[in-house]
Design an enzyme around this catalytic site. Structure first.
Site, short mmCIF file in Angstrom:
data_model
loop_
_atom_site.label_atom_id
_atom_site.label_comp_id
_atom_site.label_asym_id
_atom_site.label_seq_id
_atom_site.Cartn_x
_atom_site.Cartn_y
_atom_site.Cartn_z
N ARG A 57 0.81 -1.23 0.00
CA ARG A 57 0.00 0.00 0.00
C ARG A 57 0.83 1.28 0.00
O ARG A 57 0.59 2.19 -0.79
CB ARG A 57 -0.91 0.07 1.24
N LYS A 60 25.43 -3.45 -0.51
CA LYS A 60 26.90 -3.39 -0.58
C LYS A 60 27.47 -2.60 0.58
O LYS A 60 28.66 -2.32 0.63
CB LYS A 60 27.33 -2.72 -1.90
N ARG A 118 11.00 4.00 3.60
CA ARG A 118 10.65 3.00 4.64
C ARG A 118 11.92 2.26 5.00
O ARG A 118 12.68 1.85 4.12
CB ARG A 118 9.60 2.02 4.12
N HIS A 161 4.61 5.82 11.61
CA HIS A 161 4.15 5.65 10.22
C HIS A 161 3.20 6.82 9.94
O HIS A 161 1.98 6.63 9.85
CB HIS A 161 3.46 4.29 10.08
N1 CP Z 1 -0.40 -0.02 5.79
C1 CP Z 1 0.81 -0.30 5.29
O1 CP Z 1 1.82 0.30 5.68
O2 CP Z 1 0.81 -1.27 4.33
P1 CP Z 1 2.09 -1.74 3.52
O3 CP Z 1 3.03 -2.39 4.52
O4 CP Z 1 1.58 -2.69 2.48
O5 CP Z 1 2.72 -0.52 2.93
#
Ligand code: CP
Length: 308
Positions: A51, A80, A101, A129
């Site tokens: 997502r 690396k 991420r 998040h």
């Molecule tokens: N909600 C969410 O972070 O989903 P993903 O891990 O698929 O990005």
């Protein structure tokens, strides 16, 4: 230049602006289809995602921009031994904005220190998040018409679930918010969140391992999966993974106007039979993630005031 590392990087007014813009985009997406022409988004994903990465990419494409990036540490020079600091220095000359991420908490903060472009935290370890939180807020605001005066149940892995930590941090800023924190003993929210956020701000909350008996009081039920990737041993994960399973029987105890949210991916914690209940809005929530990320990209690039 602004970054988004934590939901608290945005003031309530900025948050409101992004959510309103997200709703405007939802109404008339075509009005925004050229805003980011000539701009590029880099998605730097050192951890798996469906997502977040794809909704960021969809968001930039919907705005008329372009995307580049990698979807695993293995397919980047991190394999690396390249540092996040060096990577972001380089990416700064390839793109106008980036979403990162990373499994290590704080990695996007480090990136922001060395970056010449806005950095968006797309999830760092078990920490934060913030763009999932924007998605959750847009969902709640759109479906309930408010972000205050409600009881929110959070159920599942409250220890490692970064979406839970970010959403608690964001919701405590609104008046009259109460939490019912439902988890096994081992997966309760981290101490710092209880002490420095809930207790310090005098937020009303209970911690419990009972889902069914707390259902009737909830306005929102935020289900989460047990985060296998953050466990130290498989045995504990197997013992805890099915602690709570929401099914149609449990939904009978819920208010008629309660909404079930889930950041997804789902494993077993919501039976698929619940998907047909109109109160189950997790797929709609995932769709709203595109609109709010469009609004965020526009805001961080300073294009939110541009003529449409
Ligand atoms: N909600 C969410 O972070 O989903 P993903 O891990 O698929 O990005």
């Amino acid at each position: 230049m602004r970054h988004l590392i934590s939901p608290l990087d945005l003031s309530i007014e900025e948050l409101e602006h992004i959510l309103c813009l997200g709703q405007e985009i939802m109404e008339s997406p075509e009005k925004f289809s050229h805003i980011c022409e000539g701009k590029k988004l880099a998605t730097l994903f050192y951890e798996p995602s469906t997502r977040t990465r794809l909704s960021f990419e969809a968001a930039m494409l919907n705005l008329g921009g372009k995307v580049l990036g990698f979807s695993s540490a293995d397919s980047s020079s991190a394999a690396k031994g390249e540092s996040v600091a060096d990577t972001i220095r380089v990416i700064s000359s390839y793109a106008d904005i980036c979403a990162m991420r990373h499994p290590k908490e704080g990695a996007p903060t480090v990136a922001a220190m060395y970056s010449e472009i806005p950095v968006i935290n797309a999830g760092d370890g078990g920490h934060n998040h913030p763009t999932q939180t924007l998605t959750d807020l847009l969902t709640i605001k759109t479906l309930m018409g408010r972000l205050d005066n409600m009881t929110i149940g959070m159920c599942g892995d409250l220890k490692f679930g970064r979406t839970v930590h970010s959403l608690i941090n964001a919701m405590v800023r609104y008046p009259n918010i109460r939490f019912v924190l439902i988890s096994p003993q081992e997966l309760k929210i981290p101490d710092y969140l209880r002490r420095e956020v809930l207790d310090q701000k005098n937020i009303e909350y209970i911690e419990t391992d009972q889902l069914e008996q707390n259902m009737p009081k909830l306005d929102i039920l935020y289900m989460t999966r047990v985060q296998r990737e953050r466990f130290f041993n498989e045995e504990d994960y197997i013992r805890l993974k099915d602690s709570f399973i929401l099914d149609t029987n449990k939904m009978k105890y819920a208010k008629k106007d309660m909404f079930v949210l889930h950041p997804l991916p789902r494993v077993n914690e919501i039976a698929t039979e619940v998907d047909n209940d109109p109160r189950a809005v997790y797929f709609k929530q995932a769709k709203y993630g595109v609109y709010v990320r469009m609004a965020l990209i526009m805001s961080l690039l300073g294009l939110d005031k541009a003529k449409q």
